[in-house]
Design a protein around this motif. Structure first.
Motif, PDB file in Angstrom:
ATOM      1  N   ARG A 294     -21.447   1.576  10.503  1.00 14.82           N
ATOM      2  CA  ARG A 294     -20.391   0.599  10.245  1.00 14.82           C
ATOM      3  C   ARG A 294     -19.107   1.289   9.801  1.00 14.82           C
ATOM      4  N   GLN A 296     -14.459   0.252   9.620  1.00 21.76           N
ATOM      5  CA  GLN A 296     -13.470  -0.804   9.729  1.00 21.76           C
ATOM      6  C   GLN A 296     -12.292  -0.331  10.555  1.00 21.76           C
ATOM      7  N   GLN A 298      -8.299  -1.991  11.973  1.00 20.40           N
ATOM      8  CA  GLN A 298      -7.329  -2.983  11.522  1.00 20.40           C
ATOM      9  C   GLN A 298      -6.277  -3.237  12.586  1.00 20.40           C
ATOM     10  N   THR A 299      -5.686  -4.395  12.529  1.00 19.53           N
ATOM     11  CA  THR A 299      -4.580  -4.759  13.402  1.00 19.53           C
ATOM     12  C   THR A 299      -3.614  -5.598  12.583  1.00 19.53           C
ATOM     13  N   ARG A 307      -8.337  -6.726   8.861  1.00 15.55           N
ATOM     14  CA  ARG A 307      -9.390  -5.736   9.051  1.00 15.55           C
ATOM     15  C   ARG A 307     -10.588  -6.400   9.712  1.00 15.55           C
ATOM     16  N   TYR A 308     -11.299  -5.636  10.537  1.00 16.79           N
ATOM     17  CA  TYR A 308     -12.493  -6.159  11.182  1.00 16.79           C
ATOM     18  C   TYR A 308     -13.505  -5.026  11.335  1.00 16.79           C
ATOM     19  N   VAL A 310     -16.363  -2.524  12.888  1.00 14.83           N
ATOM     20  CA  VAL A 310     -16.646  -1.892  14.182  1.00 14.83           C
ATOM     21  C   VAL A 310     -17.840  -0.960  14.024  1.00 14.83           C
ATOM     22  N   ARG A 312     -18.960   2.785  14.916  1.00 15.38           N
ATOM     23  CA  ARG A 312     -18.271   4.035  15.248  1.00 15.38           C
ATOM     24  C   ARG A 312     -19.198   5.209  14.964  1.00 15.38           C
ATOM     25  N   GLU A 332     -15.283   3.337  19.809  1.00 15.04           N
ATOM     26  CA  GLU A 332     -15.647   2.341  18.819  1.00 15.04           C
ATOM     27  C   GLU A 332     -15.815   0.978  19.484  1.00 15.04           C
ATOM     28  N   LYS A 334     -16.177  -3.269  18.775  1.00 12.13           N
ATOM     29  CA  LYS A 334     -16.041  -4.368  17.838  1.00 12.13           C
ATOM     30  C   LYS A 334     -17.415  -4.924  17.501  1.00 12.13           C
ATOM     31  N   GLU A 336     -18.405  -7.765  16.181  1.00 11.02           N
ATOM     32  CA  GLU A 336     -18.663  -9.161  16.568  1.00 11.02           C
ATOM     33  C   GLU A 336     -19.072  -9.242  18.039  1.00 11.02           C
ATOM     34  N   TRP A 337     -18.376  -8.484  18.881  1.00 16.55           N
ATOM     35  CA  TRP A 337     -18.680  -8.472  20.320  1.00 16.55           C
ATOM     36  C   TRP A 337     -20.060  -7.871  20.566  1.00 16.55           C
TER      37      TRP A 337
END
Length: 390
Positions: A294, A296, A298-299, A307-308, A310, A312, A332, A334, A336-337
């Motif tokens: 896990r 994080q 950000q956008t 933040r979301y 990912v 990685r 990386e 996402k 959720e996807w």
């Protein structure tokens, strides 16, 4: 023989704490210009600085500019109007001069009679740098004494009051105490009311939807909300060096205390601060063979940083943080996807009778232990519980 003008840079500085000796940047630049013309220097530019001379070098952009110019033009001369315009702490003054010398630049201080590259010149500079620091300490003490005197007189000691206030002034134009700007104060009260029941994200959405004015050009974002609802100065009381200054409150002390208690309850009992737990963290593998865990990303959306989670590769993440070459790693993903698709795959497996039959096939039982091994284990257990043994 033709004398070629020597390239030089002028360096001026005033403090963000206020210039009390009347020696502003225009005066400093004029002195530098006269010196350069009289001594055959080609003054390429004057680098102005508006910064405290006591600040660490990493935070002084003008000093970093000196170093860049020195690297670009070996033999460049830097002209300072006085020792205390280089800095206000001895180690900073000496450090700047030494660093410029190390970069093959020259340093001239107006009125300084000695070559700074000699032992005698360095000794004199060290003495003057100590005097500059001593003088700065006196200025700082006088400023603090003046601020304390203002607080004791019931006036705002220094700085800007919180958003929602403005400083009132007396007939002479002297700042007295904060007074409320009502439309802004109403926005502050609304944010506090929402903070009793909601976290920062919900407050942001509500404040935007209701059209409240905001303290920054970015509008209401989570950081803005946090800064507002945790600021104790909205309760109309400030303590400065042991002196209490009171002024009109925007938020009653009781509401202030209840909001802080509610924020603390949400911090402790509000669940994990990150997104939902990730299904495959530590179980999936990157193409390089390392574990995928896990992290994080950000956008920025509508001025708010989001933040979301990912997935990685930990080696790729380490390379990203240390600046090393990343090599070949999975990109990386996402969370959720990825989690939704892995849930779909698991659901499809669970409704597949043939696949379940294969998974649930009983395994062959392990052979029993030989009797002599069982006896040895039982004897060892008995000895372990024998309290009379030595």
């Amino acid at each position: 023989m033709i004398n070629t003008p020597r390239p030089a840079i002028g360096c001026t500085r005033i403090s963000t704490h206020g210039q009390r000796d009347g020696y502003g940047q225009a005066d400093q630049a004029a002195e530098i210009t006269r010196y350069a013309e009289a001594n055959g220097y080609d003054l390429l530019e004057v680098v102005p600085e508006v910064e405290s001379g006591a600040r660490e070098l990493a935070g002084r952009d003008a000093v970093q500019r000196y170093y860049q110019l020195a690297d670009a033009t070996p033999g460049l001369t830097f002209i300072f109007p006085r020792v205390d315009r280089i800095g206000r702490r001895a180690e900073l003054i000496l450090g700047i001069v030494r660093e410029l010398h190390a970069r093959r630049a020259n340093v001239v201080i107006l009125g300084f009679p000695m070559d700074l590259r000699t032992r005698e010149g360095l000794l004199m500079l060290t003495t003057l740098a100590g005097m500059a620091e001593f003088d700065y300490g006196g200025i700082r003490d006088r400023m603090e004494a003046g601020r304390r005197a203002k607080a004791q007189a019931g006036r705002w000691p220094h700085g800007t009051p919180p958003w929602g206030y403005q400083l009132a002034r007396d007939a002479r134009g002297v700042a007295t105490l904060p007074e409320i700007i009502e439309d802004r104060a109403a926005a502050v009260r609304r944010a506090f009311e929402l903070a009793l029941e909601h976290g920062e994200a919900e407050i942001v959405r509500t404040m935007r939807a209701e059209g409240w004015p905001a303290p920054t050009n970015s509008g209401w974002v989570r950081k803005t909300v946090a800064n507002v609802v945790t600021n104790p100065l909205y309760a109309g009381r400030r303590v400065y060096q042991g002196v209490t200054i009171e002024y009109p409150a925007i938020i009653e002390p009781d509401l202030m205390a209840r909001v802080q208690a509610a924020r603390e309850r949400r911090r402790i009992h509000g669940g994990p601060k990150g997104a939902q737990p990730l299904l495959w963290s530590g179980h999936a593998r990157c193409t390089c063979g390392a574990a995928i865990g896990r992290d994080q990303a950000q956008t920025t959306t509508q001025g708010e940083r989001v933040r979301y989670p990912v997935y990685r590769c930990w080696r790729r993440n380490k390379a990203r943080l240390t600046g090393q070459v990343e090599g070949q790693h999975a990109r990386e993903i996402k969370a959720e996807w990825a989690d939704q698709r892995w849930w779909d795959a698991l659901t499809a497996l669970l409704v597949n009778a043939d696949a379940l039959r294969e998974i649930a096939r009983p395994t062959q039982a392990a052979p029993p232990l030989p009797p002599e091994r069982v006896e040895a284990l039982e004897a060892a257990i008995a000895r372990a519980y024998d309290t009379d043994s030595d």
